[in-house]
Design a protein around this motif. Structure first.
Motif, PDB file in Angstrom:
ATOM      1  N   LEU A   1      -2.133   3.746 -11.301  1.00  0.00           N
ATOM      2  CA  LEU A   1      -3.151   2.906 -10.664  1.00  0.00           C
ATOM      3  C   LEU A   1      -4.234   3.785 -10.074  1.00  0.00           C
ATOM      4  N   SER A   2      -5.385   3.185  -9.854  1.00  0.00           N
ATOM      5  CA  SER A   2      -6.412   3.826  -9.039  1.00  0.00           C
ATOM      6  C   SER A   2      -6.827   2.794  -7.996  1.00  0.00           C
ATOM      7  N   SER A   3      -7.423   3.278  -6.940  1.00  0.00           N
ATOM      8  CA  SER A   3      -7.821   2.360  -5.877  1.00  0.00           C
ATOM      9  C   SER A   3      -9.168   2.781  -5.320  1.00  0.00           C
TER      10      SER A   3
ATOM     11  N   ALA B   1       1.111   3.735  -3.338  1.00  0.00           N
ATOM     12  CA  ALA B   1       0.511   5.067  -3.224  1.00  0.00           C
ATOM     13  C   ALA B   1       1.119   6.010  -4.252  1.00  0.00           C
TER      14      ALA B   1
ATOM     15  N   ARG C   1       0.826  -1.215   0.000  1.00  0.00           N
ATOM     16  CA  ARG C   1       0.000   0.000   0.000  1.00  0.00           C
ATOM     17  C   ARG C   1       0.857   1.260   0.000  1.00  0.00           C
TER      18      ARG C   1
ATOM     19  N   ARG D   1      -0.432   5.416  -7.578  1.00  0.00           N
ATOM     20  CA  ARG D   1      -1.769   6.034  -7.649  1.00  0.00           C
ATOM     21  C   ARG D   1      -1.632   7.529  -7.905  1.00  0.00           C
ATOM     22  N   GLU D   2      -0.734   8.179  -7.171  1.00  0.00           N
ATOM     23  CA  GLU D   2      -0.535   9.621  -7.347  1.00  0.00           C
ATOM     24  C   GLU D   2      -0.054   9.954  -8.756  1.00  0.00           C
TER      25      GLU D   2
ATOM     26  N   TRP E   1      -7.059  -2.277  -6.083  1.00  0.00           N
ATOM     27  CA  TRP E   1      -6.240  -1.513  -7.024  1.00  0.00           C
ATOM     28  C   TRP E   1      -6.505  -1.997  -8.439  1.00  0.00           C
TER      29      TRP E   1
ATOM     30  N   ALA F   1      -4.887   2.272 -14.133  1.00  0.00           N
ATOM     31  CA  ALA F   1      -5.608   3.471 -14.546  1.00  0.00           C
ATOM     32  C   ALA F   1      -5.249   3.890 -15.972  1.00  0.00           C
TER      33      ALA F   1
END
Length: 150
Positions: free
Chosen positions: A54-56, A46, A42, A49-50, A64, A67
């Motif tokens: 990826l998106s979660s 992160a 995680r 994701r930022e 997850w 993206a």
């Protein structure tokens, strides 16, 4: 040069995620693939994701997902999102008064910076789709990791 473990783990997990793009992956499941800890996953992911890789989503059925398409993600994108050094430098000894040491450290710094530039240049040319093409035709679901649900 030492290879980044976090980068290898992230790329490994991203390749598995690409096999089932509509299936949100929990950090627990990703940790089983990586033989690691869900909390570490995680924290590491992160940054992905930022960076928009990826998106979660939370809650039941969350997890997850990729993206972006694999052909829009380079190895450099992943490395930079993880904020991983490309080339791990040895810490110079701490004797700034020594002219020899200063010369050695300066030259090593220049050599490693050039190596880093070359590696990053190459990483910008390789997408995750290129990486995926190395095992095209094989269903990664056939390569179940210990503890991974079938």
């Amino acid at each position: 040069m030492r290879r980044s473990g976090r980068l290898s783990v992230a790329l490994h997990v991203l390749m598995h995620m690409a096999e089932r793009p509509e299936d949100p992956m929990t950090s627990e499941r990703m940790a089983r693939w990586a033989d690691g800890n869900p909390v570490v996953i995680r924290r590491s992911f992160a940054g992905l994701r930022e960076a928009g890789i990826l998106s979660s989503s939370r809650g039941h059925g969350g997890g997850w997902v990729l993206a972006k398409p694999l052909d829009q993600i380079t190895l450099a994108d992943v490395q930079q999102a993880l904020d991983e050094p490309i080339v791990a430098l040895a810490e110079p000894s701490d004797n700034p008064q020594c002219l020899v040491e200063r010369a050695v450290n300066s030259e090593l710094h220049d050599v490693f910076r050039e190596a880093e530039r070359l590696v990053l240049e190459r990483m910008r040319r390789v997408t995750l789709a290129d990486l995926r093409a190395r095992f095209d035709g094989r269903n990664l679901s056939d390569f179940i990791h210990p503890g991974d649900p079938a």
